[in-house]
Design a protein around this motif. Structure first.
Motif, short mmCIF file in Angstrom:
data_model
loop_
_atom_site.label_atom_id
_atom_site.label_comp_id
_atom_site.label_asym_id
_atom_site.label_seq_id
_atom_site.Cartn_x
_atom_site.Cartn_y
_atom_site.Cartn_z
N VAL A 99 0.86 -1.20 0.00
CA VAL A 99 0.00 0.00 0.00
C VAL A 99 0.89 1.24 0.00
N SER A 100 0.38 2.36 -0.59
CA SER A 100 1.17 3.60 -0.63
C SER A 100 0.22 4.78 -0.77
N TYR A 101 0.48 5.84 0.03
CA TYR A 101 -0.32 7.05 -0.03
C TYR A 101 0.30 8.06 -0.99
N ASN A 102 -0.57 8.70 -1.81
CA ASN A 102 -0.12 9.80 -2.67
C ASN A 102 0.35 10.95 -1.77
N PRO A 103 1.59 11.49 -1.96
CA PRO A 103 2.09 12.53 -1.04
C PRO A 103 1.36 13.87 -1.17
N VAL A 104 0.61 14.07 -2.26
CA VAL A 104 -0.06 15.36 -2.48
C VAL A 104 -1.57 15.25 -2.25
N THR A 105 -2.20 14.30 -2.93
CA THR A 105 -3.67 14.20 -2.86
C THR A 105 -4.14 13.23 -1.77
N GLN A 107 -4.35 10.12 -1.95
CA GLN A 107 -5.04 8.99 -2.57
C GLN A 107 -4.27 7.71 -2.20
N LEU A 108 -4.97 6.64 -1.86
CA LEU A 108 -4.32 5.40 -1.42
C LEU A 108 -4.29 4.39 -2.58
N ALA A 109 -3.09 3.88 -2.83
CA ALA A 109 -2.94 2.79 -3.81
C ALA A 109 -2.75 1.50 -3.03
N SER A 110 -3.58 0.51 -3.30
CA SER A 110 -3.44 -0.80 -2.66
C SER A 110 -3.31 -1.86 -3.76
N CYS A 111 -2.30 -2.73 -3.63
CA CYS A 111 -1.98 -3.69 -4.70
C CYS A 111 -2.08 -5.12 -4.16
N SER A 112 -2.70 -5.98 -4.97
CA SER A 112 -2.81 -7.40 -4.60
C SER A 112 -2.09 -8.24 -5.65
N SER A 113 -2.27 -9.53 -5.57
CA SER A 113 -1.58 -10.44 -6.50
C SER A 113 -2.12 -10.31 -7.92
N SER A 114 -3.36 -9.82 -8.09
CA SER A 114 -3.95 -9.79 -9.43
C SER A 114 -4.42 -8.42 -9.89
N ASP A 115 -4.54 -7.49 -8.96
CA ASP A 115 -4.98 -6.15 -9.38
C ASP A 115 -4.48 -5.09 -8.40
N PHE A 116 -4.80 -3.83 -8.71
CA PHE A 116 -4.47 -2.76 -7.76
C PHE A 116 -5.66 -1.80 -7.74
N GLY A 117 -5.86 -1.14 -6.60
CA GLY A 117 -6.99 -0.23 -6.44
C GLY A 117 -6.53 1.15 -6.01
N LEU A 118 -7.33 2.18 -6.37
CA LEU A 118 -7.06 3.57 -5.99
C LEU A 118 -8.26 4.08 -5.21
N TRP A 119 -8.02 4.55 -3.99
CA TRP A 119 -9.11 5.04 -3.14
C TRP A 119 -8.72 6.38 -2.54
N SER A 120 -9.68 7.32 -2.50
CA SER A 120 -9.47 8.60 -1.82
C SER A 120 -10.68 8.86 -0.93
N PRO A 121 -10.53 9.66 0.14
CA PRO A 121 -11.61 9.85 1.11
C PRO A 121 -12.91 10.33 0.49
N GLU A 122 -12.82 11.13 -0.59
CA GLU A 122 -14.05 11.67 -1.16
C GLU A 122 -14.77 10.67 -2.07
N GLN A 123 -14.09 9.53 -2.38
CA GLN A 123 -14.72 8.52 -3.24
C GLN A 123 -15.51 7.51 -2.39
N LYS A 124 -16.64 7.07 -2.92
CA LYS A 124 -17.42 6.05 -2.21
C LYS A 124 -16.91 4.64 -2.53
N LYS A 134 1.77 -10.44 -10.53
CA LYS A 134 1.66 -10.10 -9.10
C LYS A 134 2.43 -8.80 -8.81
N VAL A 135 1.74 -7.81 -8.20
CA VAL A 135 2.39 -6.54 -7.83
C VAL A 135 3.06 -6.72 -6.48
N THR A 136 4.36 -6.53 -6.42
CA THR A 136 5.11 -6.76 -5.17
C THR A 136 5.39 -5.46 -4.41
N CYS A 137 5.43 -4.33 -5.11
CA CYS A 137 5.80 -3.06 -4.46
C CYS A 137 5.24 -1.91 -5.29
N CYS A 138 5.08 -0.76 -4.64
CA CYS A 138 4.58 0.42 -5.36
C CYS A 138 5.14 1.69 -4.72
#
Length: 1183
Positions: A99-105, A107-124, A134-138
């Protein structure tokens, strides 16, 4: 660099990831299925956090410090607040790898073995994107615009904030080199975003955002599990299967080990904005280290070399503040500098550098030798030809080629070593040992010389400039100073951590300690001032101080030690200190003290320094008197006191020396008569009477005339007072007297004015002449002093003085080669003859020098002056004839200027049409005599070339035929012969577009007109534009007898309403369903209702020119905007012109009455800021 363990703890499970709170106060660890929260200051476990059902693989803190996120093998991501409360949970289809947080916005990036997701507080919802492996690091870039994903198949995918792939980096190893950790450099100073990549192909590599690799891969020899940058991006931490954390530079150069562990290192991070490092291991160990970066540096006099970024060396010139960086690209272990040599020890070699030149300010180093061998040493010293290695008790001397020449074994550990100079190859070393022994060793001598032995260990050493004294700082922070020859302890001072002798003064040293700088001169008490750091050098008034990692030169005034010497009347020693650097006030104090102490040599030097000539003259006179045999020091001191203003002390000394008369002379010279009487007392009435006599005579004393002036003025003897002031040049006193005098006292005022002129104060002289009303003298004064503005202002007020002002002014201008201005001045003074003569000479010179535009201007000025003179009835006819002649010449030269430039210069400044029109205009005008300077050949040549260019082939052939009958200069011979031949290949006709039209009778005129510049049909003279020489759409008309100019202008200005020609042209057409109005445009636009047009169409008979004469009714029908009037001054009549194409604007210069197309005129005025013909400036208020 060394690492110090601060605290350590042990968790039960493997530490897969960790994250610092941005303020550095808390540490979040992923241990098993829990998160552990530690206090970073002491390693206290604050709280375990439970929320995941399986192993937690990753954790990340937002940059704003408000929340952090954790990802687990249970496929879920939990968002936690900074108060350690879980607030949100979402899931993926596989276990969360990173997992990694965008330093400006944020926004949280979370990565699994098959996909990755982008989430921010204002998004539902979480926006998810599939990944090919497989994503090992971001890691996010600094600006938060791009996210880099490291994958198990050896690919790095760089995505934008929306998850779209922008760049794809494929590592050479492919799936055999899984990407295990990546990180963007957080430095703000880098021009490009730089991505550090650690893969299990055991390589460290760097890439730009564009996907371009920077440099080559760096082999690691272990499987890296984690990579992270320091906060400012200067260093990299790397840990993995080698069970340790290594420190690298930002370029990938390994610097050393931070801490060795018992199992694989899965994670390591740097505490924000600090040098603390935390390490998490396979066996659950958490280690918290402090990194201490030692200072590696060297100093020799004003050159300081120090390590920067662990792999660079910066050499700083402490005086000029110049710096030079030497990039070694390896860990710099030791630095030594001496004169023009610089030695840098790297892990596997020693580099010897030398300066390019012997210039003391040169900062360019080049490699002289490379000693490719690994050396182990505590201290490194470089000499002119040798390297000295210090290893505990042993000193080794090696040549630059690496050959060991000598070795010295000491009794105790070596604590300090310094080169103290000497011939190349025979330098001396000063060595301090832990047992208190201090030795001197020569590089070429096997035997060490023991200087002295003290009881305590040596920390710092320095030897005075003359090598007579030795300063030692021991381990008890005591500074001890010894006499080298007698081994005697001269003095000792407490609280010292370093010491340095002044290289320019034998008796001065400084030492630092306890936050203070201490300066000691001779055996005087120590002078203290606040200073942080260590003193490492003392040169003149500059003290070189090392504070933390920076070296600075501190300017220290030497006032305190100088005054210490002055208090003991040690003037010469005080002068030596002052030479190191004191203020001007200190120099003056030294000079005065030395003078009062009768130390004249020192006083003379000090007064020379402050440039005090008065005291230097006094010293010189005293020295002369001493040469003549005077020995009374009281008399000398009395003179000194008198100069200093200590008059009473001086009088006492004069009296004690039996020279009371000198005291009386002093008081009377100073007009201190009361003091003189007090000095005399009631001893001798005769002396008192003499004193009173002196006081009376003093008013007439030539050496002090100011008081005499005051007394003369009070007595009414103004003439004597004025004479004294005038002879002495006292202008201020003189003007005071002049202002107090009554204007009736003419003689004294004239004397004042005379002296003011003599003393170059014309302003005061003018004031005096005005007071007595002598205007002629005032005018003469302004002329003599060349204050022309005041003279002209006076001439305006008093016209009778104009001749006295303008004639000298014109002569002055002529003498200064300002002939145009001189001519105007003669004209203004009424000297028409001189004015015309100057103009004629100017005109002749301009023609002779081929300055035809100047000649045109001067002829125009001549014509205007003739017109001015023509107002005299006696000269009217002659002058009017000259006026017309000069006007004609001005027009010819103005046109010919363009022809001359065209034929003589390589580039043409005029359009072909303009040159064509000018050459036709000239040929039509040159029917009789050709004026001086105008070449018919050049005119014909221009006409021939431009006619050919514009399609007037018939005219061009005629011009070439005419040229054959003239003398042709050799440089034009070939071009004319070629032109004559080629023109015959053209049709024998002229382009109809070029044929000039008469705007009066609408007749097309031939291009070459036998009648000149007039219409062949109606004989109406053509009016030409003074810039393009096109025929303007103007017709000159004349007034009927009995109509005055004023009446004509009034009638034209009436603007009588015209019949609307549109009326009656509308026709109504009615069809089935519509009604239409149609405008009939068949009528003549000029119409028959314009009386002036009727005048033009009048048929003429015969060959005589019949002018257009208009009546009052015609004038009344004219529009003011269609009329141009040349308002000539008398005796000429005004000329009237009617524009037949009102929409085509024509501008007439109000000064020379030349006509221009308005657009041409505006462009020319912008170029020249004046009329191109008469040079009248646009801001001239006279028109």
């Amino acid at each position: 660099m060394r690492a110090v363990l601060t605290w350590r703890d042990k968790a039960e499970q493997c530490i897969y990831d960790l994250a610092f709170k941005p303020d550095g106060t808390q540490l979040i660890l992923a241990a098993g299925n829990r998160l552990l929260v530690y206090d970073t200051s002491d390693g206290t476990l604050l709280q375990p956090l439970k929320g995941h059902k399986d192993t937690v693989y990753c954790v990340a803190y937002a940059k704003d410090g408000k929340r952090f996120a954790s990802g687990s093998a249970d496929k879920s991501v939990i968002i936690w607040t900074s108060k350690l409360e879980g607030i949100l949970k979402y899931t993926h289809n596989d276990s969360i790898q990173c997992v990694s947080y965008n330093p400006v916005t944020h926004q949280l990036a979370s990565c699994s073995s098959s996909d990755f997701g982008l989430w921010s507080p204002e998004q539902k919802s979480v926006s998810k994107h599939k990944s090919s492996s497989k994503v090992t690091c971001c890691s996010w870039t600094n600006d938060g615009q791009y996210l880099a994903l490291g994958m198990f198949n050896g690919v790095i995918s760089i995505r934008n904030k929306n998850g779209e792939e922008k760049v794809k980096i494929e590592r050479p190893g492919g799936s055999l080199s899984p990407i295990w950790s990546i990180s963007w450099n957080p430095s703000r100073e880098e021009h490009n975003d730089i991505l550090a990549i650690a893969d299990w192909g055991q390589k460290l590599s760097f890439y730009q955002l564009s996907g371009k690799q920077i440099g080559k891969d760096r082999p690691l020899n272990f499987d890296p599990c984690c990579i992270s940058y320091f906060t400012k991006g200067e260093y990299i931490l790397l840990g993995g299967s080698d069970k340790q954390v290594s420190l690298f530079t930002k370029d990938g150069v390994r610097l050393g080990t931070v801490g060795e562990q018992n199992s694989w290192v899965w994670t390591c991070k740097v505490k924000p904005d600090s040098n603390y490092v935390v390490v998490g291991c396979q066996d659950g160990t958490i280690s918290f280290y402090q990194l201490i970066f030692s200072t590696v540096h060297g100093l020799y006099k004003d050159r300081y070399a120090y390590r920067d970024s662990m792999t660079d060396v910066i050499v700083q010139h402490l005086i000029t503040e110049q710096k030079v960086r030497i990039k070694c690209k390896e860990l710099v272990k030791k630095i030594a500098i001496y004169k023009n040599r610089l030695a840098i020890q790297l892990p596997e070699k020693i580099l010897i550098y030398e300066l390019y030149s012997d210039d003391s300010s040169d900062m360019h180093y080049r490699v002289k030798e490379k000693m490719v061998k690994k050396f182990e040493c505590n201290l490194l010293v470089v000499c002119a030809d040798h390297i000295i290695l210090c290893q505990e008790k042993r000193l080794q001397c090696l040549s630059f080629s690496g050959v060991k020449e000598r070795e010295w074994q000491m009794e105790s550990l070596i604590r300090y070593i310094k080169v103290i100079g000497g011939p190349p190859g025979r330098e001396g070393l000063l060595v301090g040992l832990k047992n208190g022994q201090i030795l001197k060793i020569f590089v070429d001598n096997l035997f060490a010389i023991v200087l002295l032995k003290q009881a305590t260990a040596v920390r710092c050493l320095d030897m005075s400039a003359s090598r007579n004294k030795l300063a030692v700082v021991d381990e008890n922070d005591t500074c001890l100073v010894y006499d080298i020859h007698t081994k005697e302890l001269l003095f000792q001072e407490p609280n010292a951590n370093s010491v340095a002798w002044n290289t320019q003064c034998e008796d001065m040293l400084c030492f630092s300690g306890g936050g203070y700088l201490n300066i000691k001169a001779s055996t005087f008490p120590v002078h203290q001032q606040k200073l942080q750091g260590f003193v490492v050098g003392y040169n003149g008034s500059k003290i070189f101080c090392l504070h933390v990692f920076s070296m600075s030169a501190v300017e220290v005034p030497q006032s305190a030690p100088m005054y210490q010497y002055l208090d003991r009347k040690m003037f010469r020693e005080a002068y030596q200190i002052a030479c190191l650097g004191v203020t001007d006030t200190d120099w003056r104090e030294l000079a005065m003290e030395a003078l009062e102490g009768l130390e004249f040599e020192t006083a003379k030097k000090a007064f020379t320094r402050v440039q005090d000539l008065r005291y230097l003259e006094l010293i010189n006179s005293i020295e002369e008197r001493k040469k003549r045999g005077e020995t009374n020091n009281d008399l000398f001191l009395a003179d000194v006191f008198a100069y200093q203003g200590k008059f009473h002390e001086a009088a006492k000394l004069y009296k004690r020396s039996g020279r009371g008369n000198l005291a009386l002379d002093m008081y009377t010279d100073l007009r201190m008569f009361e003091n003189a009487k007090d000095f005399l007392g009631s001893e001798d009435p005769k002396e008192t009477k003499m004193l009173i006599t002196k006081q009376a005579d003093w008013a007439r004393n030539i050496n002090e005339p100011k008081a005499a002036v005051e007394m003369y003025v009070s007595a009414g003897e103004h003439a004597k007072a004025i004479e004294i002031c005038g002879d002495h040049g006292w202008v201020d006193t003189l003007i005071d007297i002049a202002r107090k005098l009554d204007k009736a006292e003419r003689e004294p005022l004239l004397m004042c004015a005379h002296y003011f002129q003599k003393l170059e104060s014309p302003g005061y002289a003018a004031e005096t002449y005005l007071k007595i009303g002598d205007l002629k003298a005032l005018a003469q004064l302004h002329v003599e002093t060349q204050r022309w503005d005041e003279a002209f202002a006076l001439g305006e007020k008093h016209p009778e003085l104009k001749d006295d002002i303008y004639v000298p002014y014109a002569q002055w201008l002529a003498e200064n080669d300002q002939f145009e201005e001189a001519q105007k001045a003669f004209h203004k003074a009424g000297r028409q003859g001189e004015a015309v003569r100057v103009l004629e000479q100017l005109t002749h010179n301009a023609v002779a020098e081929s300055r035809f535009n100047d000649a045109a201007y001067y002829y125009w000025m001549l014509s205007m002056q003739c017109l001015d003179i023509a107002q005299d009835p006696v000269q009217k006819d002659v002058m009017l004839g000259k006026f017309h002649h000069f006007q004609h010449l001005a027009e010819l030269y103005h046109g010919y200027h363009a022809v001359h430039r065209y034929t003589e210069e390589p580039f043409s400044f005029h359009l072909p049409e303009t040159l064509f029109n000018i050459s036709r205009f000239l040929l039509h005008s040159l029917t009789k005599d050709t004026p001086l300077g105008i070449s018919k050949f050049k005119t014909l040549l221009t006409l021939a070339k431009q006619s050919k260019a514009l399609g007037a082939y018939k005219l061009a052939r005629h011009a070439y035929d005419q040229l054959q009958g003239l003398h042709i200069p050799s440089k034009f011979q070939k071009s004319i012969e070629l032109g004559s031949l080629t023109i015959r290949s053209k049709p024998f006709q002229d382009s109809e577009d070029l044929v000039p039209l008469c705007y009066r009778c609408s007749t097309n005129n031939p291009l070459l007109n036998n009648l000149g510049n007039v219409c062949i049909n109606c004989r109406q003279p053509f009016i030409f534009s003074a810039s393009s020489y096109e025929v303007l759409h103007l017709v000159q008309f004349y007034l009927e007898d009995g109509i005055t100019d004023e009446e004509a202008v009034a009638l034209i200005d009436l603007e009588a309403p015209r019949h609307n020609r549109r009326e009656g042209k509308w026709q109504e057409v009615v069809s089935n369903n519509s009604q239409t109005l149609r405008l009939d445009e068949t009528m003549d636009p000029m119409g028959d209702d314009d009386p002036f047009t009727a005048k033009l169409s009048f048929e003429q008979g015969g060959s005589e020119f019949v002018p257009v004469v208009v009546s009052r009714s015609v004038l009344r029908s004219m529009s003011r905007r269609d009329i141009l009037i040349k308002r000539w001054p008398p005796p000429l009549k005004w000329q009237y012109f009617r524009s037949l194409l009102p929409d085509a604007s024509i501008t007439m210069c109000p000064s020379c009455f030349q006509m221009f197309h308005s657009e041409d005129y505006e462009l020319l005025v912008l170029q020249h800021t004046c009329c191109p013909y008469c040079r009248r400036r646009m801001d001239d208020p006279s028109l």
